[in-house]
Motif scaffolding. Structure first.
Motif, mmCIF file in Angstrom:
data_model
loop_
_atom_site.group_PDB
_atom_site.id
_atom_site.type_symbol
_atom_site.label_atom_id
_atom_site.label_comp_id
_atom_site.label_asym_id
_atom_site.label_seq_id
_atom_site.Cartn_x
_atom_site.Cartn_y
_atom_site.Cartn_z
ATOM 1 N N VAL A 22 0.843 -1.201 0.000
ATOM 2 C CA VAL A 22 0.000 0.000 0.000
ATOM 3 C C VAL A 22 0.879 1.251 0.000
ATOM 4 O O VAL A 22 0.586 2.222 -0.705
ATOM 5 N N GLU A 23 1.966 1.238 0.751
ATOM 6 C CA GLU A 23 2.901 2.375 0.750
ATOM 7 C C GLU A 23 3.402 2.663 -0.655
ATOM 8 O O GLU A 23 3.479 3.820 -1.074
ATOM 9 N N LYS A 24 3.744 1.613 -1.389
ATOM 10 C CA LYS A 24 4.248 1.790 -2.762
ATOM 11 C C LYS A 24 3.181 2.433 -3.650
ATOM 12 O O LYS A 24 3.503 3.253 -4.510
ATOM 13 N N CYS A 25 1.946 2.076 -3.442
ATOM 14 C CA CYS A 25 0.855 2.695 -4.207
ATOM 15 C C CYS A 25 0.748 4.184 -3.890
ATOM 16 O O CYS A 25 0.611 5.020 -4.790
ATOM 17 N N LEU A 26 0.809 4.522 -2.609
ATOM 18 C CA LEU A 26 0.699 5.925 -2.207
ATOM 19 C C LEU A 26 1.879 6.752 -2.710
ATOM 20 O O LEU A 26 1.720 7.922 -3.066
ATOM 21 N N GLU A 27 3.066 6.137 -2.776
ATOM 22 C CA GLU A 27 4.240 6.833 -3.327
ATOM 23 C C GLU A 27 3.999 7.225 -4.781
ATOM 24 O O GLU A 27 4.559 8.203 -5.260
ATOM 25 N N ARG A 28 3.166 6.470 -5.471
ATOM 26 C CA ARG A 28 2.835 6.745 -6.878
ATOM 27 C C ARG A 28 1.567 7.601 -7.007
ATOM 28 O O ARG A 28 1.049 7.771 -8.098
ATOM 29 N N SER A 29 1.060 8.067 -5.869
ATOM 30 C CA SER A 29 -0.165 8.885 -5.813
ATOM 31 C C SER A 29 -1.401 8.134 -6.296
ATOM 32 O O SER A 29 -2.343 8.732 -6.822
ATOM 33 N N TRP A 30 -1.404 6.827 -6.125
ATOM 34 C CA TRP A 30 -2.568 6.013 -6.478
ATOM 35 C C TRP A 30 -3.494 5.947 -5.269
ATOM 36 O O TRP A 30 -3.058 5.806 -4.130
ATOM 37 N N ARG A 31 -4.780 6.002 -5.515
ATOM 38 C CA ARG A 31 -5.781 5.789 -4.472
ATOM 39 C C ARG A 31 -6.056 4.293 -4.397
ATOM 40 O O ARG A 31 -6.077 3.609 -5.416
ATOM 41 N N VAL A 32 -6.293 3.809 -3.183
ATOM 42 C CA VAL A 32 -6.369 2.373 -2.933
ATOM 43 C C VAL A 32 -7.636 2.040 -2.158
ATOM 44 O O VAL A 32 -8.027 2.773 -1.253
ATOM 45 N N VAL A 33 -8.241 0.905 -2.499
ATOM 46 C CA VAL A 33 -9.277 0.317 -1.664
ATOM 47 C C VAL A 33 -8.808 -1.088 -1.299
ATOM 48 O O VAL A 33 -8.285 -1.818 -2.150
ATOM 49 N N VAL A 34 -8.917 -1.431 -0.020
ATOM 50 C CA VAL A 34 -8.549 -2.759 0.465
ATOM 51 C C VAL A 34 -9.833 -3.445 0.906
ATOM 52 O O VAL A 34 -10.515 -2.971 1.815
ATOM 53 N N GLN A 35 -10.145 -4.560 0.257
ATOM 54 C CA GLN A 35 -11.355 -5.314 0.599
ATOM 55 C C GLN A 35 -10.970 -6.554 1.386
ATOM 56 O O GLN A 35 -10.266 -7.426 0.891
ATOM 57 N N ALA A 36 -11.439 -6.617 2.626
ATOM 58 C CA ALA A 36 -11.187 -7.777 3.491
ATOM 59 C C ALA A 36 -12.356 -8.748 3.395
ATOM 60 O O ALA A 36 -13.441 -8.393 2.928
ATOM 61 N N GLY A 37 -12.141 -9.952 3.865
ATOM 62 C CA GLY A 37 -13.166 -10.979 3.819
ATOM 63 C C GLY A 37 -14.276 -10.827 4.838
ATOM 64 O O GLY A 37 -15.305 -11.476 4.732
ATOM 65 N N SER A 38 -14.077 -9.952 5.830
ATOM 66 C CA SER A 38 -15.099 -9.747 6.867
ATOM 67 C C SER A 38 -14.892 -8.370 7.501
ATOM 68 O O SER A 38 -13.810 -7.776 7.390
ATOM 69 N N ARG A 39 -15.912 -7.886 8.201
ATOM 70 C CA ARG A 39 -15.792 -6.602 8.907
ATOM 71 C C ARG A 39 -14.778 -6.693 10.033
ATOM 72 O O ARG A 39 -14.052 -5.732 10.313
ATOM 73 N N GLU A 40 -14.731 -7.838 10.694
ATOM 74 C CA GLU A 40 -13.767 -8.015 11.788
ATOM 75 C C GLU A 40 -12.342 -7.896 11.258
ATOM 76 O O GLU A 40 -11.488 -7.257 11.891
ATOM 77 N N ARG A 41 -12.092 -8.495 10.120
ATOM 78 C CA ARG A 41 -10.754 -8.422 9.531
ATOM 79 C C ARG A 41 -10.449 -7.004 9.053
ATOM 80 O O ARG A 41 -9.338 -6.508 9.198
#
Length: 149
Positions: A22-41
């Motif tokens: 994710v850090e590497k994405c932000l260094e490139r000014s990319w916006r990111v969404v992270v989808q987990a398998g559950s709300r707890e995760r």
């Protein structure tokens, strides 16, 4: 077509790998969404990204933190994209939904879990059949990521 990367986690767990990617994405000014398998995760990842390093944190939020468009990294357990991300991470066997709107989609899967491994293989076949550009990455014994396919 979407660039799709599969990261086979064997030597390091998700908690060690995800923040760096994710850090590497932000260094490139990319916006990111992270989808987990559950709300707890999702909530566990929320805590992780604030504390994973003593000298840094990753700016991020969830639906509990206000408008998604304000977040460079948005954590979710759903198939949403409120921050207009161009990169989507799928962790803990999260169902991908439509990946076509993204420039890059990253599947991170636990290679020590036979069910996760089987599901990743099924996802590989499905994504390949859709005509996306795929790469497969695995860690070397020295800890470096090597492209295997």
């Amino acid at each position: 077509m979407t660039e799709v990367l599969f990261y086979h986690l064997e030597r390091q767990g998700l908690e060690a790998v995800l923040p760096t990617l994710v850090e590497k994405c932000l260094e490139r000014s990319w916006r990111v969404v992270v989808q987990a398998g559950s709300r707890e995760r999702r909530d566990a990842l929320d805590s992780l990204l604030w504390t994973y390093r003593d000298d840094s944190f990753l700016p991020h939020g969830t639906s509990a933190d206000g408008p998604g468009e304000d977040q460079p990294v948005f954590l979710t357990a759903e198939d949403d994209n409120p921050n207009g991300a161009t990169v989507r991470f799928l962790v803990d066997r999260a169902a991908p939904g439509d990946i076509a709107p993204y420039q890059r989609v990253v599947f991170l899967f636990d290679g020590n879990d036979p069910d996760a491994l089987k599901e990743a293989r099924d996802q590989w076949r499905a994504v390949k059949a859709e005509g996306h550009d795929l790469t497969y990455w695995q860690q070397s014994p020295a800890g470096r990521w090597e492209r295997k396919a």
